[in-house]
Design a protein around this motif. Sequence first.
Motif, short mmCIF file in Angstrom:
data_model
loop_
_atom_site.label_atom_id
_atom_site.label_comp_id
_atom_site.label_asym_id
_atom_site.label_seq_id
_atom_site.Cartn_x
_atom_site.Cartn_y
_atom_site.Cartn_z
N THR A 274 0.85 -0.90 0.08
CA THR A 274 0.15 0.09 -0.09
C THR A 274 0.74 0.76 0.24
OG1 THR A 274 0.14 0.04 2.27
CG2 THR A 274 -1.41 -1.58 1.67
N VAL A 275 0.19 2.08 -0.31
CA VAL A 275 1.05 3.63 -0.53
C VAL A 275 1.42 3.46 0.99
CG1 VAL A 275 1.08 6.22 -0.25
CG2 VAL A 275 -0.11 4.47 -2.17
N ASP A 276 0.96 3.56 2.22
CA ASP A 276 1.37 3.54 3.85
C ASP A 276 2.97 2.79 3.95
OD1 ASP A 276 -0.47 5.41 4.29
OD2 ASP A 276 -1.76 4.49 5.45
N GLN A 277 2.65 1.40 3.65
CA GLN A 277 3.46 0.72 3.52
C GLN A 277 4.81 1.14 3.30
OE1 GLN A 277 2.06 -2.73 2.05
NE2 GLN A 277 2.03 -3.63 3.78
N LYS A 278 4.02 1.31 1.53
CA LYS A 278 5.78 1.89 0.96
C LYS A 278 6.73 3.53 0.96
CE LYS A 278 4.46 0.40 -3.80
NZ LYS A 278 3.88 0.93 -5.00
N ASN A 279 5.57 4.27 1.68
CA ASN A 279 6.20 5.33 2.56
C ASN A 279 7.29 5.26 3.43
OD1 ASN A 279 4.91 7.23 1.09
ND2 ASN A 279 3.29 7.55 2.23
N ALA A 280 6.63 3.80 4.59
CA ALA A 280 7.09 3.86 6.19
C ALA A 280 8.46 2.44 5.37
CB ALA A 280 6.64 2.49 6.43
N LYS A 306 2.17 -5.08 9.17
CA LYS A 306 3.95 -4.85 9.60
C LYS A 306 5.06 -5.25 9.20
CE LYS A 306 2.40 -3.98 13.57
NZ LYS A 306 0.53 -4.05 13.54
N THR A 307 4.64 -6.87 9.24
CA THR A 307 5.33 -7.68 8.90
C THR A 307 6.16 -7.85 8.14
OG1 THR A 307 3.63 -8.78 10.39
CG2 THR A 307 5.86 -10.38 10.09
N ILE A 308 5.72 -7.43 6.82
CA ILE A 308 6.05 -7.55 5.56
C ILE A 308 7.68 -6.37 5.18
CG2 ILE A 308 4.41 -6.06 4.21
CD1 ILE A 308 6.18 -9.59 3.01
N ILE A 309 6.78 -5.31 6.03
CA ILE A 309 8.28 -4.12 6.43
C ILE A 309 9.09 -4.61 6.92
CG2 ILE A 309 8.06 -1.83 6.87
CD1 ILE A 309 6.42 -2.37 4.64
#
Length: 680
Positions: A274-280, A306-309
Amino acid sequence: MSYNNILQKSLKYLKGLNSKKNFLLKKELNLYTYEDLILFYPKGYLIVSLKRISELSNYNNSFVQIIGKIIKIKEIIKKNKKEKILIALLKDNTGYIELVWFKKINILKSFKKNIIVTVLGRLTKFQDKNQIIHPKIKKINSKDKINSIYPIYKISENLKKKGIKNNFINKLVYNAIKELFNNKNGLKEFIFKNIVNEKNNKLISKKEAIIQIHFPKSIDKLQKAKYSLKFEEFFWLRLFFLRKKNIIVYKKNFLKIGNNFKSFYKNYLPFNLTVDQKNALKEIWSDLKKPIQMNRLLQGDVGSGKTIIAILTILLALDNGFQSCLMAPTEVLAIQHYNYINKMLSKIGINIALLTGSTSSSNRKKIHQMILDGKISILIGTHTLIQKNIIFKNLGLAIIDEQQRFGVEQREAIYKNNKFPHILIMTATPIPRTLAKVIHQNLNISIIKKLPIGRKPIKTLHFWNENKEKVFKIINDQITKGRQIYIVYPTINKGKNQYKNLLIGYQEIIKKFHHLNKNQIGILHGKMNPKEKKLQINNFFQGKTKIMVTTTIIEVGIDIPNVSVILIENANVFGLSQLHQLRGRVGRGIHQSYCILLSEKKINSDGYIRINKMCRINDGLEIAKEDLKLRGGGNLTGTQQSGKNYLFINFFKDYNLIKEVIYTTNKFLEKNSNYTKLQS
């Protein structure tokens, strides 16, 4: 006696405190030393203006303060001759009022008729007569100033029953202050003279501030005391964090994106970020490239990804020649992470190991050696990872999941033993301490807000105990639809303040849902042996158990999409962040889920506020902000994690003061470039 010794002097030497009450102060209020006591600031103040007796009819059930003469004292002995009542008649120029004592009837032995006294107490009516029951009474003369502001300390009802009340604490504080201030080295001034001068009349001396915070003579002096103490606290706190951030500099920066990351991202990523995941991920990568330690919080509600990040961050570490570890608070959660990450990374051939309390001694020794030799790239486990004999060849990244379950010392030990790896903390609900560190710029934050596609927001409902049948109907309807249920109790056996406990609740649930097979109602708590726990958890995972009666042991680590209801008994006794963590056990599938908060009607205002906020707020970060407002931030420079009464400043109410302190510290640092040498 030196400055440090007098402040650190044990309270057992304090006048007016016996060993029994000294023990209670330690156990219940964490008060050990003179310093602890004088920094135990009141939680609020009772402001009572002076009244004439003729005015009292308008103040029924309110605290009142009056001056008058005791003109009559009468003792009444009841028929059983064991109980006595003492009644004193107080007179001023406008009328008469009765003062009544059912206990401590010797209170007036030292008082004679026709002496002038001040009386403080709650006004009540009995047979149309004004009375004050068990008032505080004090002899005065014409020169005495009448107090109108009384401190209220955070004292439990249990302590009050044992004689530790506001007045008792106030007397102890008075004795401690008297002794401290009679010693030349008793208390250092908190701020530099030039800063005090710049602030004109805003800042007062430390001595005066301590006196006025406990014994305020006026509203104005109380406000100045609060301002001065808050200013001091935040000034040194800010310098502490700036100093700490400045000294942790080293060369463990990750400079490249290598084949492991590229291969996984291109070929094996199970879904588009997601956009949020990419930004994180971008924010984490930006930190990792710098030659200073990353200290970042990854916040996202349950199921937000969170785990995939974390996996992608681990791959960045691996590509730069570093090992990683992931620490989880429970064995169930550690195993869950191990299985998921092992499955995700199996196709690119990375060596992963699991280390928990159940790991056999022979396997444990092998893992220890392989970590030291660098043959294990990723180690996943529980608090066993912080043992001194766990030494990595080159640990570059430490990930801590559900960090609110670890103590401060536990969290910091993981990198003190391994030369400051980068730190990534994952949580669905930041605890107040963590959020406070974000505000202090010592911990950066990345937020994943967006819910996964198809996930429905959890509905949070509050019911009084008298409406419990409605709750049972909701549960029964969900079981009929094939769903599963959690029922959470605050205690296993004897409940605090007689709250319903798990063992009693379990029997009630068996009777209420008698149409279910007894084996379909499980029980899970921390005092069960590992085999029993494993059996109960497996039965619930497999759907054999329909209702799990449990404690907060399921707060983290159990991921079952079919669970659609969590019922929390005596919800008012749980903290706000903990309630949100418990709510996160449901809503993991496509079904509409419910968090039901159950309580008695007779709950205190704090408990009701927490329940009300839970029903209105679903976002974890907003929950943490509200929790910070209610509880404070904890002791940010030490190991005390709970809010309690340790942090005086309120980051939300004192916003303008914080801006002033930031401006002042910046000016101070311009003139004192060697601030890293300062003691905080």
